[in-house]
Scaffold this motif. Structure first.
Motif, short mmCIF file in Angstrom:
data_model
loop_
_atom_site.label_atom_id
_atom_site.label_comp_id
_atom_site.label_asym_id
_atom_site.label_seq_id
_atom_site.Cartn_x
_atom_site.Cartn_y
_atom_site.Cartn_z
N TYR A 37 -3.06 -144.60 -24.53
CA TYR A 37 -2.69 -143.67 -23.46
C TYR A 37 -1.85 -144.37 -22.41
O TYR A 37 -0.85 -143.84 -21.93
CB TYR A 37 -3.95 -143.08 -22.82
CG TYR A 37 -3.65 -141.98 -21.83
CD1 TYR A 37 -3.51 -140.67 -22.24
CD2 TYR A 37 -3.48 -142.28 -20.48
CE1 TYR A 37 -3.22 -139.66 -21.33
CE2 TYR A 37 -3.18 -141.28 -19.56
CZ TYR A 37 -3.06 -139.98 -20.00
OH TYR A 37 -2.75 -139.00 -19.10
N ARG A 165 -8.95 -139.13 -24.94
CA ARG A 165 -7.80 -139.87 -24.42
C ARG A 165 -6.76 -140.09 -25.52
O ARG A 165 -5.55 -140.01 -25.28
CB ARG A 165 -8.25 -141.21 -23.85
CG ARG A 165 -8.88 -141.08 -22.48
CD ARG A 165 -7.82 -140.71 -21.45
NE ARG A 165 -8.42 -140.15 -20.24
CZ ARG A 165 -8.85 -140.87 -19.21
NH1 ARG A 165 -8.75 -142.18 -19.26
NH2 ARG A 165 -9.35 -140.28 -18.15
N TRP A 183 1.83 -134.46 -18.60
CA TRP A 183 0.99 -135.66 -18.67
C TRP A 183 -0.25 -135.52 -17.79
O TRP A 183 -1.36 -135.87 -18.19
CB TRP A 183 1.78 -136.90 -18.27
CG TRP A 183 2.57 -137.52 -19.38
CD1 TRP A 183 3.92 -137.55 -19.52
CD2 TRP A 183 2.04 -138.19 -20.53
NE1 TRP A 183 4.27 -138.20 -20.68
CE2 TRP A 183 3.14 -138.61 -21.31
CE3 TRP A 183 0.75 -138.48 -20.96
CZ2 TRP A 183 2.98 -139.29 -22.51
CZ3 TRP A 183 0.58 -139.17 -22.16
CH2 TRP A 183 1.70 -139.57 -22.92
N TYR A 187 -4.15 -135.43 -18.90
CA TYR A 187 -5.03 -136.41 -18.29
C TYR A 187 -6.29 -135.74 -17.73
O TYR A 187 -7.42 -136.21 -17.94
CB TYR A 187 -4.27 -137.15 -17.19
CG TYR A 187 -5.10 -138.02 -16.29
CD1 TYR A 187 -5.71 -139.16 -16.76
CD2 TYR A 187 -5.25 -137.69 -14.93
CE1 TYR A 187 -6.47 -139.97 -15.92
CE2 TYR A 187 -6.00 -138.49 -14.09
CZ TYR A 187 -6.60 -139.62 -14.58
OH TYR A 187 -7.34 -140.42 -13.75
#
Length: 420
Positions: A37, A165, A183, A187
């Motif tokens: 990640y 993740r 993103w 997350y």
């Protein structure tokens, strides 16, 4: 590596050795997920945005211990000694967590206001919901399992989060490209969904009792101060540097420090397994908790040494993995390589003091070092840039080793004289 840990843990129970290996293996999966990640996100958004994201993360790490007022640590301390209180301590922890988050959120956003560039509000909000809410609730839930030596549940939480993740990194790589909004959404999802699953599992197994342990707020605050101080001397430089140096340099430094944190994860896994045992041993005084710590010192130092050597040996690969925008990361890593080894010493000694009910003294030491870290960064970063931040980080970890060892020895002698 696993054989090394098993051999060094033979002085303890076979159950402890098996638990340590379980958690270490779970953290191997976590390392892979974090690395995947981290690389995907850092390459996509570039060092400037990554520096701003790291600054928001640094502040969340510093503030996180005050969310819940140390109630997660109190669960480990109290419920490892008296399992019958688990449901009520967990209910108290949830109430304190949500209440303090409501109070702390405006302060968090206000501190970051105007310091994270044009995308500051999006970054700050995503980190707040992911780290100060979801990750904090999952952390308290895992500590509740930890207090009952449910190591498989602790490892399971690590693996579950790692899977989400990895999925977020894969989706981001396929669809997000350089879109910060996508993103950040991925997350948040990778933090909130595992949290919801684990809280549900705990409630199904143990339930919850509505009770507030208000009389123990001061005891919890001692844990909060110590853990927050730990966050300051580990992460304050990532919060300070974007204000005193260029965002590009700050991003390179944050990327290097992230690799250092990943290298320390195996030690942290072992400390997770041994932590409840410090409270059981420490109930008989610091001599017992120090004796308990000595059993695990070879394993923690061995893992720390391997982490430091690995960072130094592989530092040249940083630019190849992260991209040309991170060309200074390799050099920074060589400066920071010693940190996992230093941490492997002082984290174990600090837990020995906490287990013997000397958390207050531990917190005072950590607050002193945290203050020195802030002052050192403010003075040195404008003068010599990231080298100043690296020097301050290493000096603070070394100071903690000396102060904690000297203090623990003094407390042991004091107890011996009192009983002698």
């Amino acid at each position: 590596m696993i054989d090394f840990i098993r051999n060094k843990l033979k002085g303890g129970s076979g159950k402890t050795a098996k638990a340590a290996i379980t958690v270490v293996l779970a953290n191997v999966a976590r390392l892979a997920a974090q690395a995947l990640y981290f690389v995907a996100f850092a390459r996509s958004v570039g060092p400037d945005t990554f520096a701003h994201f790291s600054a928001a993360m640094a502040l969340s790490i510093i503030m996180s211990p005050f969310i819940g007022l140390g109630s997660g640590a109190l669960i480990v301390k109290r419920c490892s000694r008296d399992p019958s209180t688990l449901s009520s301590y967990y209910g108290s922890a949830l109430a304190f967590t949500l209440g303090t988050l409501f109070i702390a959120s405006p302060a968090y956003l206000l501190i970051l206001n105007g310091s994270l560039g044009p995308d500051g509000w999006a970054i700050a909000t995503a980190v707040l919901l992911s780290e100060l809410l979801a990750t904090k609730l999952q952390e308290i839930t895992v500590q509740a399992f930890q207090s009952q030596s449910r190591i498989n549940a602790v490892a399971g939480a690590t693996i579950l989060t790692s899977l989400f993740r990895i999925a977020a990194a894969g989706l981001g790589f396929m669809i997000a490209e350089d879109s910060l909004g996508i993103w950040l959404s991925l997350y948040m999802a990778s933090a909130i969904i595992p949290c919801a699953i684990y809280v549900s599992v705990f409630l199904k197994n143990y339930g919850i009792k509505r009770r507030l342990y208000t009389a123990e707020i001061f005891d919890g605050l001692k844990f909060s101060l110590g853990i927050s101080s730990q966050g300051i001397y580990n992460d304050a430089d990532k919060l300070i540097m974007p204000r005193l140096a260029s965002a590009e340099i700050s991003g390179n430094y944050a990327a290097a420090y992230k690799i250092v944190d990943v290298a320390f994860s195996p030690v942290r896994a072992l400390l997770t397994v041994t932590y409840p045992g410090f409270f059981k041993a420490g109930a008989n005084g610091i001599s017992e908790s120090l004796a308990y710590s000595r059993k695990y010192l070879p394993a923690t130092v061995g893992l720390g040494l391997i982490g430091s050597m690995g960072i130094f040996a592989c530092s040249g690969m940083a630019t190849w993995i992260l991209g040309q925008d991170y060309e200074q990361t390799a050099t920074i890593l060589k400066y920071l390589a010693v940190i996992p080894l230093l941490r492997s010493f002082h984290f174990l000694m600090a837990d020995a003091m906490t287990g013997a009910d000397y958390q207050g003294i531990r917190s005072v030491i950590q607050i002193i070092v945290a203050g020195a870290n802030i002052v050192g960064n403010i003075i040195l970063i404008p003068q010599i840039g990231w080298k100043g931040a690296a020097f301050v980080s290493i000096a603070c970890d070394a100071a903690l080793c000396l102060l904690l060892y000297a203090t623990a020895a003094g407390l042991r002698n004091r107890e011996s004289n009192a009983h002698g």
